[in-house]
Scaffold this motif. Structure first.
Motif, PDB file in Angstrom:
ATOM      1  N   PHE A   1       0.842  -1.195   0.000  1.00 62.59           N
ATOM      2  CA  PHE A   1       0.000   0.000   0.000  1.00 62.59           C
ATOM      3  C   PHE A   1       0.882   1.252   0.000  1.00 62.59           C
ATOM      4  N   TYR A   2       2.056   1.146   0.636  1.00 65.96           N
ATOM      5  CA  TYR A   2       3.026   2.240   0.488  1.00 65.96           C
ATOM      6  C   TYR A   2       3.907   2.036  -0.736  1.00 65.96           C
ATOM      7  N   SER A   3       4.408   0.825  -0.876  1.00 66.32           N
ATOM      8  CA  SER A   3       5.547   0.661  -1.783  1.00 66.32           C
ATOM      9  C   SER A   3       5.168   0.711  -3.243  1.00 66.32           C
ATOM     10  N   HIS A   4       3.895   0.469  -3.556  1.00 65.16           N
ATOM     11  CA  HIS A   4       3.587   0.768  -4.953  1.00 65.16           C
ATOM     12  C   HIS A   4       3.482   2.271  -5.188  1.00 65.16           C
ATOM     13  N   PRO A   5       2.711   2.998  -4.382  1.00 68.65           N
ATOM     14  CA  PRO A   5       2.738   4.467  -4.555  1.00 68.65           C
ATOM     15  C   PRO A   5       4.158   5.024  -4.525  1.00 68.65           C
ATOM     16  N   ALA A   6       5.060   4.365  -3.771  1.00 67.16           N
ATOM     17  CA  ALA A   6       6.447   4.846  -3.722  1.00 67.16           C
ATOM     18  C   ALA A   6       7.047   4.936  -5.116  1.00 67.16           C
ATOM     19  N   VAL A   7       6.628   4.025  -6.000  1.00 66.17           N
ATOM     20  CA  VAL A   7       7.120   4.073  -7.374  1.00 66.17           C
ATOM     21  C   VAL A   7       6.741   5.408  -8.014  1.00 66.17           C
ATOM     22  N   TYR A   8       5.503   5.857  -7.699  1.00 66.19           N
ATOM     23  CA  TYR A   8       5.069   7.127  -8.279  1.00 66.19           C
ATOM     24  C   TYR A   8       5.706   8.305  -7.557  1.00 66.19           C
ATOM     25  N   ILE A   9       5.992   8.120  -6.244  1.00 68.66           N
ATOM     26  CA  ILE A   9       6.714   9.168  -5.536  1.00 68.66           C
ATOM     27  C   ILE A   9       8.094   9.324  -6.184  1.00 68.66           C
ATOM     28  N   MET A  10       8.614   8.220  -6.710  1.00 68.02           N
ATOM     29  CA  MET A  10       9.935   8.257  -7.350  1.00 68.02           C
ATOM     30  C   MET A  10       9.872   8.723  -8.801  1.00 68.02           C
ATOM     31  N   ILE A  11       8.711   8.662  -9.423  1.00 69.89           N
ATOM     32  CA  ILE A  11       8.687   9.004 -10.848  1.00 69.89           C
ATOM     33  C   ILE A  11       7.930  10.309 -11.117  1.00 69.89           C
ATOM     34  N   LEU A  12       6.947  10.657 -10.273  1.00 68.88           N
ATOM     35  CA  LEU A  12       6.192  11.890 -10.542  1.00 68.88           C
ATOM     36  C   LEU A  12       7.090  13.135 -10.573  1.00 68.88           C
ATOM     37  N   PRO A  13       7.999  13.318  -9.576  1.00 68.90           N
ATOM     38  CA  PRO A  13       8.861  14.496  -9.665  1.00 68.90           C
ATOM     39  C   PRO A  13       9.719  14.488 -10.935  1.00 68.90           C
ATOM     40  N   VAL A  14      10.098  13.282 -11.388  1.00 66.02           N
ATOM     41  CA  VAL A  14      10.877  13.220 -12.637  1.00 66.02           C
ATOM     42  C   VAL A  14      10.012  13.651 -13.815  1.00 66.02           C
ATOM     43  N   PHE A  15       8.754  13.178 -13.821  1.00 69.48           N
ATOM     44  CA  PHE A  15       7.843  13.635 -14.875  1.00 69.48           C
ATOM     45  C   PHE A  15       7.839  15.168 -14.893  1.00 69.48           C
ATOM     46  N   GLY A  16       7.763  15.747 -13.691  1.00 66.23           N
ATOM     47  CA  GLY A  16       7.730  17.201 -13.594  1.00 66.23           C
ATOM     48  C   GLY A  16       9.006  17.820 -14.131  1.00 66.23           C
ATOM     49  N   MET A  17      10.141  17.251 -13.748  1.00 65.34           N
ATOM     50  CA  MET A  17      11.413  17.819 -14.207  1.00 65.34           C
ATOM     51  C   MET A  17      11.555  17.727 -15.716  1.00 65.34           C
ATOM     52  N   ILE A  18      11.133  16.590 -16.273  1.00 67.79           N
ATOM     53  CA  ILE A  18      11.230  16.426 -17.729  1.00 67.79           C
ATOM     54  C   ILE A  18      10.332  17.462 -18.419  1.00 67.79           C
ATOM     55  N   SER A  19       9.174  17.724 -17.803  1.00 61.82           N
ATOM     56  CA  SER A  19       8.276  18.740 -18.373  1.00 61.82           C
ATOM     57  C   SER A  19       8.885  20.137 -18.306  1.00 61.82           C
ATOM     58  N   GLU A  20       9.836  20.337 -17.417  1.00 59.01           N
ATOM     59  CA  GLU A  20      10.553  21.617 -17.381  1.00 59.01           C
ATOM     60  C   GLU A  20      11.693  21.646 -18.395  1.00 59.01           C
ATOM     61  N   ILE A  21      12.406  20.513 -18.477  1.00 57.52           N
ATOM     62  CA  ILE A  21      13.663  20.500 -19.241  1.00 57.52           C
ATOM     63  C   ILE A  21      13.415  20.465 -20.756  1.00 57.52           C
ATOM     64  N   LEU A  22      12.474  19.624 -21.184  1.00 61.21           N
ATOM     65  CA  LEU A  22      12.263  19.496 -22.632  1.00 61.21           C
ATOM     66  C   LEU A  22      11.894  20.822 -23.298  1.00 61.21           C
ATOM     67  N   PRO A  23      10.940  21.604 -22.755  1.00 61.20           N
ATOM     68  CA  PRO A  23      10.595  22.861 -23.447  1.00 61.20           C
ATOM     69  C   PRO A  23      11.782  23.828 -23.553  1.00 61.20           C
ATOM     70  N   VAL A  24      12.588  23.898 -22.493  1.00 63.29           N
ATOM     71  CA  VAL A  24      13.701  24.856 -22.524  1.00 63.29           C
ATOM     72  C   VAL A  24      14.684  24.515 -23.638  1.00 63.29           C
ATOM     73  N   HIS A  25      15.058  23.232 -23.703  1.00 66.37           N
ATOM     74  CA  HIS A  25      16.105  22.868 -24.664  1.00 66.37           C
ATOM     75  C   HIS A  25      15.557  22.587 -26.057  1.00 66.37           C
ATOM     76  N   ALA A  26      14.229  22.428 -26.170  1.00 67.34           N
ATOM     77  CA  ALA A  26      13.637  22.309 -27.512  1.00 67.34           C
ATOM     78  C   ALA A  26      13.115  23.663 -27.981  1.00 67.34           C
ATOM     79  N   ARG A  27      13.201  24.673 -27.099  1.00 65.17           N
ATOM     80  CA  ARG A  27      12.723  26.032 -27.404  1.00 65.17           C
ATOM     81  C   ARG A  27      11.275  26.025 -27.875  1.00 65.17           C
ATOM     82  N   LYS A  28      10.432  25.290 -27.147  1.00 65.76           N
ATOM     83  CA  LYS A  28       9.009  25.232 -27.507  1.00 65.76           C
ATOM     84  C   LYS A  28       8.174  25.216 -26.240  1.00 65.76           C
TER      85      LYS A  28
END
Lengths: 568, 334
Positions: free
Chosen positions: A257-284
């Motif tokens: 009940f914790y450890s599966h959500p933990a996977v998303y705790i580990m990936i959601l912030p990355v999703f967020g970071m990728i959403s920041e990084i791609l637009p900057v370096h793709a200039r879009k």
């Protein structure tokens, strides 16, 4: 102040406040309450644990280079993989992403001067070193050897001291996570600068909000499970011990009940970071902002109702298997929305292949493989064959290494100039990327076949028919181990003597880039001003952007000039 | 879009579909299949692989295309196209995965019903993948009614052979209740429905035969079940898939699928040999082998542990007698 023609926002005249320049280097070794210091403390500490966890992983792969248990031996092998997993999850990925990037970036991105509860923030960080000390101590006293899942009854009979050290360290890590989650939720909901609506927030903040909600709901259940396990272990109760009438499967429910959500705790912030990084370096602009933001919340919700897919072979009832299969598969939809939106962000852009972008695109590419194998694992009949095999090991590493770790590296390359005021070396960044990408795939791709063919996970000795693929995988692991060296040298050298970065080396539009690198104690010179939307690439003329930069520069000079007499 | 680019796009779509279909059928990622339900698994796996290959090729293809086509050119300091959304596109890429997932979910339920039978998940579900066996399940044919866990109100199947399986650190013990034979190897007759009643003596184990595509945790304190029909003669590994201690990796048993005649011959030989002298492989048990799990580390658990290891290693007849007296001390569940 002038309002520019092509600006979608009002440019308000900011109130200039006096701010002292950044404090000296030794503040990184203090109980600082500055979120930026705490963020860097998290990142450096957790990177140390990443190296320890990586060394253990290399030892595990050295053992598996041959079918016989001839390197670590049976007992030490179980200790090594248990500690490897525990360290990587609880002392590297979660604290690096949430504690490190979350702390550093969230207040800057929403125009706040600090987190909502700065002292609580410091407490959360200072729970991490004792977590690490306890776990590393267990290496020398008695390593926990029941796997990071620590299923009873095995965990009740495989060594009390090691197991108890493991439980205590996870409880500390969990407490730290809960404190951080409370802080993030409050900060994001209550501390946004005036005029910034939820829809104006950078996507990283949405992802951190979703990850923090998950942490707050799920972590206490793990703590409950571990405290009960501790009673069984030390006090002779039988919550999970079948010899006293307990049910070991109940532990599995609570753990996942914790450890599966933990996977998303580990990936959601990355999703967020990728959403920041791609637009900057793709200039879009990021494609489909709202869809990405809401899909984070959808993943947060669905992530809480999928835990039993780890237990399809545990004797769970039929209805439960079917319900959890459908819920698990449903997560593919919001995840797919994100992946397609990232691809659409790249489409038609002008992609700068800097190291941050290479790791960002590497993330998208590798995460898709992890997602697709995840669909196989979600399907009950398919999962029953591959459960607890190397297929799962391959899947989870494509998600957590190809996903989270690639994301963390992308984040470090992207925000290093902001954090340190200096640039990382691009050449060594590319060498690092190529070695990591190649080593990672050599290491983990063959594991899919190994698992499907019949190799179970967590074994020191295996059928010789799997020797060749295992050898290839071990070679990949060694390449992966070597790949950290160029990064390590690059990061240390550049931090000390790299070229100066300037405020905004990537010409990015989120708020953290409007202040100096590194930012001053309370983040902004005067009140922050929202000049543009976070992803308005291509929407403003170059003149407008130059005008914004000049305005900010003037404000800073004003503030510093006024601060000068008080500091001397 | 020009006509030529439309033609190129359609051509690529056809190529992509063909490549996915080909790889879905030719991936060679699975071992041979040797049980009745295995081809159902394989067919679902192949379909999933086809879809996964298609999605993989699309995503990586677009990524590579962007890398080549949209790389920043030397001297270009401008920004890209400021397009920040397209509602139609977003609806399409939400709906298409949702439909794929729905289909895959229904197909999975169908295969699950066919393999495990008796699954009532709230009504009858029909998809393109409805198989003959699931019709049997819906018709309530007890020959296919099966549930892997004994649940209140659930009917067990009517297998041709029941074998009791005990998992312990680090061995499997198989008891044939009809003959009382206890063996360290699992022999099964070809094309007969077999049910395994499984329990663990000490910690969690998992019974897995990759060629059968079946796995079930074996848990102390409760009984779990597996039911299947072996369809290929041969010898297959029984793997413990759940971490059970340091020697987890060497906890491997052997499963032999014999012709019914060979199976009978083997069983008689073992019974006779165990009653006589000189057998190192099997013994006849006088006690009911289904019993409550002894406390881990207790003398009972240890004797059962020694028991099976001696069988595996081969012991002298006198050792065997002493083992039998040990096993006689195990409590009976009645």
């Amino acid at each position: 102040m002038t309002q520019l023609q092509d600006s979608p926002r009002l440019v308000a005249a900011p109130k200039v406040e006096l701010e002292l320049p950044a404090e000296p280097w030794w503040r990184f070794f203090t109980f600082s309450t500055d979120h930026k210091v705490i963020g860097i403390q998290y990142l450096v500490t957790t990177f140390f644990f990443y190296l320890v966890g990586g060394a253990l992983a290399t030892a595990v792969r050295a053992e598996l280079a041959t079918p016989e248990a001839d390197f670590l031996g049976f007992e030490r092998y179980n200790g090594a993989f248990t500690l490897h997993a525990t360290i990587m999850i609880f002392l590297w990925i979660v604290p690096a992403l949430v504690g490190g990037f979350g702390n550093y970036l969230v207040p800057l991105m929403i125009g706040a001067r600090d987190m909502a509860f700065p002292k609580l923030n410091a407490v959360a960080f200072w729970l991490v070193p004792p977590t690490g000390i306890l776990l590393l101590a267990s290496l020398f006293i008695e390593a926990p050897a029941a796997g990071w899942t620590s299923y009873p009854p095995l965990s009740l009979i495989s060594g009390k001291v090691g197991e108890e050290l493991w439980i205590l360290s996870i409880l500390l890590a969990g407490t730290s996570s809960i404190l951080a989650a409370v802080n993030f939720i409050t900060t994001i909901l209550k501390m946004r600068m005036p005029g910034m609506k939820m829809e104006d927030m950078p996507l990283f903040c949405w992802a951190m909000l979703a990850a923090s909600i998950l942490t707050l709901i799920a972590t206490p259940v793990l703590a409950g499970a571990l405290i009960l396990l501790s009673f069984d272990l030390l006090a002779g109760t039988a919550f999970f011990n079948p010899s006293g009438g307990g049910d070991p499967v109940v532990y599995q429910h609570m753990f996942w009940f914790y450890s599966h959500p933990a996977v998303y705790i580990m990936i959601l912030p990355v999703f967020g970071m990728i959403s920041e990084i791609l637009p900057v370096h793709a200039r879009k602009p990021i494609f489909a902002y709202k869809a990405i933001a809401y899909s984070s919340l959808a993943i947060c919700f669905l992530g809480l109702i999928v835990w039993a897919h780890h237990m399809f072979t545990s004797g769970t009832p039929d209805w439960m298997r079917v319900f959890f299969m459908i819920a698990t598969m449903a997560i593919a939809v919001p995840t797919g929305i994100k992946v397609f939106s990232w691809l659409a962000t790249l489409w038609g852009g002008k992609i700068h292949f800097r190291s941050a972008m290479l790791f960002g695109m590497g993330f998208v590419s590798m995460f898709v493989i992890g997602g697709l194998s995840g669909i196989i694992l979600a399907s009950v009949p398919l999962d029953i064959h591959v459960h607890d095999t190397y297929f799962v090991v391959a899947h989870l590493h494509y998600v957590l290494f190809g996903g989270s770790v690639f994301g963390i590296y992308a984040g470090i390359y992207h925000w290093f100039p902001k954090m340190t005021g200096r640039m990382l070396n691009e050449f060594w960044g590319r060498v690092h990327f190529v070695l990591t990408f190649v080593g990672f795939n050599i290491c983990f791709l063959p594991m899919h076949k190994l698992g499907l063919m019949g190799m179970p996970r967590r074994v020191a000795q295996y059928d010789p028919q799997f020797a060749d693929l295992n050898w290839i995988s071990s070679v990949g692991a060694f390449v992966l181990a070597i790949s950290t060296l160029p990064f390590l040298v690059n990061a240390i050298y550049s931090w000390v003597a790299g070229p100066k970065a300037g405020d905004n080396p990537w010409q990015a539009l989120t708020l953290e880039w409007t202040t100096s690198s590194p930012p001053p104690h309370h983040n902004f010179y005067g009140d922050p001003i929202l000049l543009t939307g976070p992803y308005d690439y291509g929407l403003h003329s170059k003149e407008t952007l130059d005008y914004f930069a000049a305005q900010l520069q003037t404000l800073r000079e004003l503030a510093l000039a006024e601060a000068e007499p008080t500091s001397s | 879009m020009s006509a030529i680019s439309n033609i190129i796009l359609v051509g690529m779509g056809i190529l992509l579909t063909l490549a996915s279909l080909w790889y879905g059928q030719n991936h060679h990622l699975l071992p041979e299949s040797a049980a009745e339900s295995a081809p159902l698994f394989d067919s679902l796996f192949n379909s999933t692989m086809t879809i996964a290959t298609g999605i993989f090729l699309v995503v990586q293809g677009v990524l590579l295309y962007c890398i080549v086509r949209y790389r920043k050119r030397r001297g270009d300091k401008g920004d890209g196209d400021p397009n920040h959304g397209n509602v139609l596109l977003e609806i399409v890429w939400t709906a298409v995965p949702a439909v794929i997932i729905l289909w895959l979910g229904l197909a999975s339920i169908d295969v699950y019903q066919a393999v495990y039978g008796g699954t009532d998940v709230g009504g009858h579900i029909h998809t393109a993948m409805v198989m003959e066996s699931s019709h049997e399940a819906e018709a309530g044919d007890p020959g296919y009614a099966y549930t892997p866990v004994v649940l209140p109100g659930k009917e067990m199947g009517q297998p041709d052979l029941v074998v009791q399986v005990q998992g312990m650190q680090y061995a499997w013990l198989f008891t044939y209740p009809e003959s009382g034979l206890v063996a360290s190897e699992l022999h099964l007759p070809l094309n007969k429905r077999v049910r395994l009643d499984m329990t663990a003596l000490d910690v969690n184990h998992a019974f897995w035969v990759p060629q059968f595509r079946l796995k079930q945790d074996v848990i102390p304190g409760r009984e779990t079940h597996l039911e299947f029909v072996p369809t290929q003669l041969g010898q297959y590994p029984i793997i413990c898939a759940e971490l059970c201690g340091p020697y987890h990796g060497v906890m491997a048993g052997q499963l032999f699928v014999d012709t019914p005649e060979d199976f009978e011959r083997w069983q008689q030989e073992q019974v006779l040999a165990a009653r006589g002298e000189g057998s190192t492989l099997a013994l006849v048990s006088d006690f009911s082998p289904v019993h409550p799990s002894p406390r881990p580390g207790s003398p009972e658990a240890e004797s059962a542990f020694a028991h099976v290891h001696h069988q595996r290693l081969g012991v002298s007849p006198s050792d065997l007698k002493s083992l039998q007296s040990h096993s006689g001390s195990l409590p009976s569940a009645g």
